[in-house]
Design a protein around this motif. Structure first.
Motif, PDB file in Angstrom:
ATOM      1  N   GLU A 142       0.861  -1.179   0.000  1.00  0.00           N
ATOM      2  CA  GLU A 142       0.000   0.000   0.000  1.00  0.00           C
ATOM      3  C   GLU A 142       0.905   1.239   0.000  1.00  0.00           C
ATOM      4  O   GLU A 142       1.932   1.245   0.682  1.00  0.00           O
ATOM      5  N   PRO A 143       0.555   2.283  -0.729  1.00  0.00           N
ATOM      6  CA  PRO A 143       1.409   3.472  -0.810  1.00  0.00           C
ATOM      7  C   PRO A 143       1.754   4.077   0.554  1.00  0.00           C
ATOM      8  O   PRO A 143       2.905   4.441   0.801  1.00  0.00           O
ATOM      9  N   ARG A 144       0.769   4.172   1.439  1.00  0.00           N
ATOM     10  CA  ARG A 144       1.049   4.755   2.763  1.00  0.00           C
ATOM     11  C   ARG A 144       2.009   3.878   3.556  1.00  0.00           C
ATOM     12  O   ARG A 144       2.842   4.372   4.303  1.00  0.00           O
ATOM     13  N   HIS A 182       1.223  13.985  -4.382  1.00  0.00           N
ATOM     14  CA  HIS A 182       0.599  12.752  -4.883  1.00  0.00           C
ATOM     15  C   HIS A 182      -0.546  12.328  -3.965  1.00  0.00           C
ATOM     16  O   HIS A 182      -0.519  11.252  -3.372  1.00  0.00           O
ATOM     17  N   PRO A 183      -1.599  13.171  -3.859  1.00  0.00           N
ATOM     18  CA  PRO A 183      -2.682  12.872  -2.917  1.00  0.00           C
ATOM     19  C   PRO A 183      -3.414  11.567  -3.229  1.00  0.00           C
ATOM     20  O   PRO A 183      -3.867  10.883  -2.319  1.00  0.00           O
ATOM     21  N   HIS A 184      -3.497  11.215  -4.517  1.00  0.00           N
ATOM     22  CA  HIS A 184      -4.181   9.977  -4.888  1.00  0.00           C
ATOM     23  C   HIS A 184      -3.492   8.738  -4.311  1.00  0.00           C
ATOM     24  O   HIS A 184      -4.102   7.696  -4.175  1.00  0.00           O
ATOM     25  N   LEU A 185      -2.216   8.876  -3.939  1.00  0.00           N
ATOM     26  CA  LEU A 185      -1.481   7.753  -3.345  1.00  0.00           C
ATOM     27  C   LEU A 185      -1.430   7.831  -1.818  1.00  0.00           C
ATOM     28  O   LEU A 185      -1.557   6.808  -1.148  1.00  0.00           O
ATOM     29  N   PHE A 186      -1.220   9.030  -1.290  1.00  0.00           N
ATOM     30  CA  PHE A 186      -0.842   9.129   0.122  1.00  0.00           C
ATOM     31  C   PHE A 186      -1.872   9.743   1.065  1.00  0.00           C
ATOM     32  O   PHE A 186      -1.739   9.619   2.270  1.00  0.00           O
ATOM     33  N   GLN A 187      -2.899  10.413   0.549  1.00  0.00           N
ATOM     34  CA  GLN A 187      -3.928  10.958   1.434  1.00  0.00           C
ATOM     35  C   GLN A 187      -4.816   9.847   1.937  1.00  0.00           C
ATOM     36  O   GLN A 187      -5.274   9.000   1.160  1.00  0.00           O
ATOM     37  N   LYS A 188      -5.081   9.856   3.207  1.00  0.00           N
ATOM     38  CA  LYS A 188      -5.923   8.822   3.820  1.00  0.00           C
ATOM     39  C   LYS A 188      -7.341   8.853   3.238  1.00  0.00           C
ATOM     40  O   LYS A 188      -7.904   7.814   2.897  1.00  0.00           O
TER      41      LYS A 188
END
Length: 192
Positions: A142-144, A182-188
């Motif tokens: 997962e990115p996060r 890169h909000p599509h990857l890392f924003q909850k």
């Protein structure tokens, strides 16, 4: 003939004992001042053998690590690459790993990176230490999780060098900029 050889052998057996006794004592005096790093004056006042106390205080000074000028700067890889100066002994380190970000569709230049120590020419340095444990990241992560693992590895390397407080603000910037860029990857919230 035997009495001269016995004193010689007993004296020769005494000198190795004396010399084998001396190094552990020297090691102990070197070790104690290193543990008392916050008060360097105590290492010089220990003093039965001033040469070992002097050596110990020099080792403390040699062991104290600091950030290089520019180390800890955060930005996209391309922005940091533009700031690079030949001979600065710094490298731009992708967080998460460059190959991981490529697998997620992010070009190398757009990945978030941090400037870390890497002696040129040479060996060692924090960048090489980071890559000893974190060579590649599984693109299935997962990115996060990938971001957290990469930040944790960098943090541990700096923490082992006694630079925890110095690097934390930069690592927080890495996380913040990763979420912004890169909000599509890392924003909850975006991860549904």
């Amino acid at each position: 003939g035997k009495s001269p050889s016995r004193p010689a052998s007993s004296s020769s057996s005494r000198s190795p004992q004396a010399s084998s006794t001396a190094p552990p004592a020297a090691v102990k005096t070197t070790t104690r001042p290193l543990r008392k790093m916050p008060s360097p004056s105590s290492s010089t006042s220990v003093g039965r053998s001033s040469p070992s106390a002097t050596t110990a205080s020099k080792s403390v000074v040699a062991e104290k690590k600091t950030l290089l000028p520019g180390e800890g700067q955060v930005g996209t890889f391309s922005d940091l690459d533009k700031l690079s100066v030949k001979g600065d002994n710094l490298a731009s380190h992708h967080i998460p790993n460059d190959n991981y970000m490529k697998a997620k569709g992010i070009p190398r230049e757009e990945g978030i990176a941090i400037k870390v120590e890497e002696p040129h020419p040479g060996r060692g340095g924090r960048h090489r230490e980071i890559h000893k444990k974190l060579q590649k990241q599984d693109p299935k992560l997962e990115p996060r999780k990938a971001l957290a693992d990469a930040v944790r590895r960098v943090h541990n390397v700096y923490k082992n060098d006694g630079l925890n407080n110095e690097i934390l603000p930069s690592l927080k910037k890495v996380i913040k900029q990763s979420k912004e860029k890169h909000p599509h990857l890392f924003q909850k919230d975006m991860k549904k």
